[in-house]
Design an enzyme around this catalytic site. Structure first.
Site, PDB file in Angstrom:
ATOM      1  N   THR A  81      -3.055   1.222   0.229  1.00 49.42           N
ATOM      2  CA  THR A  81      -3.846   2.255   0.911  1.00 49.42           C
ATOM      3  C   THR A  81      -5.242   2.363   0.312  1.00 49.42           C
ATOM      4  O   THR A  81      -6.195   2.702   1.001  1.00 49.42           O
ATOM      5  CB  THR A  81      -3.111   3.614   0.812  1.00 49.42           C
ATOM      6  N   THR A 124       0.850   2.316  -3.309  1.00 49.15           N
ATOM      7  CA  THR A 124       1.692   3.207  -4.114  1.00 49.15           C
ATOM      8  C   THR A 124       3.183   2.959  -3.897  1.00 49.15           C
ATOM      9  O   THR A 124       3.997   3.288  -4.754  1.00 49.15           O
ATOM     10  CB  THR A 124       1.411   4.694  -3.774  1.00 49.15           C
TER      11      THR A 124
END
Ligand code: SIN
Length: 314
Positions: free
Chosen positions: A14, A94
């Site tokens: 991300t 993540t």
């Protein structure tokens, strides 16, 4: 003293994500922006000494593969061996960051810092969190005395063995559980609470020699879970597909439905390596003399899987 070089290896996530609208924090595509471009958005990094970059991969970390891990480990080993490189930063999604961190620590136990960082908002967000995380990660990689694989997110430094993603949306989604974080990054300064992950001299160099061959023969290790109504059919199906290792995320202290336990004991007797972890987010499976399936020695199911793959490869 002239500051030594830092290398930033890009792998996607991300932090490198792009959305059509700046106000969209979830409808984005991860792994779009190159690591060079991420750096260009942080002028402060240029003032902090030489920073080299390399795009090792460009993936949404849900799609992480052992092949990417092997390539990443090889590049990390390469840079660790350069005397003018002080530390390495890896940009990563993540979602599986804790698995990559654990893999690199278990394999390399580096004597220099290897710092994984990430973001929960895409690079195109109104307020992206990636730039500050990257700046903090570089501060950790530059810290004298830092070593081992750590993760830095939202100003918190986590050790590879303990870090776990525990929240789906918050900007600070990681926890180090009972162990607590290694420390914090505050305005570029480190406030340390406990010691760095273990470093083993020469391990990275020795591992580097075997890394290239790793991706070719990855043993199949699957994770299954105990739950109400669990049975043994999943174990039998996986055995029929040639599974070599099984990690079971047990309930509570690694407890198993009696039908699942029977199937796992049969698999174990057939030569499948079986490890019992817990599906609880915190705590560890405490062994008892009556145990028939070994416990994960404090590792979460995903990390126990990485550990078992490395054991089977060895
Ligand atoms: C990913 O893990 O690559 C996407 C999600 C994230 O980075 O937060």
């Amino acid at each position: 003293m002239h500051p030594q070089n830092i290398v930033i290896l890009g792998t996607g996530g991300t932090i490198a994500g792009r959305a059509a609208s700046a106000s969209d924090n979830i409808g984005y595509t991860a792994a779009q922006v190159g690591v060079e471009e991420l750096l260009a958005a942080i002028p402060a990094l240029a003032q902090a000494g030489t920073v080299l970059t390399e795009q090792v991969a460009q993936v949404d970390s849900k799609d992480m593969t052992f092949a990417v891990w092997a390539k990443l480990a090889a590049r990390v080993s390469h840079y660790l061996a350069q005397p003018d490189i002080q530390g390495i930063v890896i940009t990563h999604g993540t979602d599986t960051l804790e698995e990559t961190a654990f893999f690199l620590q278990a394999l390399l136990a580096p004597a220099k810092p290897v710092v994984l960082t990430c973001a929960m908002r895409p690079a195109t967000a109104l307020v992206p969190d990636g730039p500050q995380n990257l700046l903090d990660a570089v501060a950790v990689a530059r810290h004298a005395g830092a070593h081992g694989v750590v993760a830095v997110c939202a100003g918190v430094i986590h050790g590879a063995a303990d870090v776990q993603k525990v929240h789906t949306y918050k900007l600070d989604p990681f926890s180090s559980g009972d162990a607590g974080p290694i420390g914090y990054v505050e305005e570029g300064q480190l406030r340390l609470l406990r010691s760095w992950p273990q470093a083993e001299a020469g391990r990275a160099q020795a591992a580097a020699k075997s890394i290239a061959g790793l991706a070719g023969a990855v043993p199949r290790v699957e994770i299954i879970m105990n739950h109400a109504g669990a049975g043994g059919a999943i174990v039998q199906a996986l055995q029929a597909r040639g599974v070599q290792g099984l990690v079971v995320a047990g309930t509570g202290n690694g407890s198993l439905h009696h039908e699942l336990q029977a199937a796992l004991l049969k698999a174990q007797a057939d030569g499948v390596k079986v490890i019992r972890a817990s599906r609880c987010a915190a705590g560890r499976v405490l062994p008892t003399p009556a145990d028939t399936i070994p416990d994960s020695e404090g590792l979460s199911p995903v990390k126990a899987r990485v550990s078992l793959i490395l054991q089977l490869l060895a």
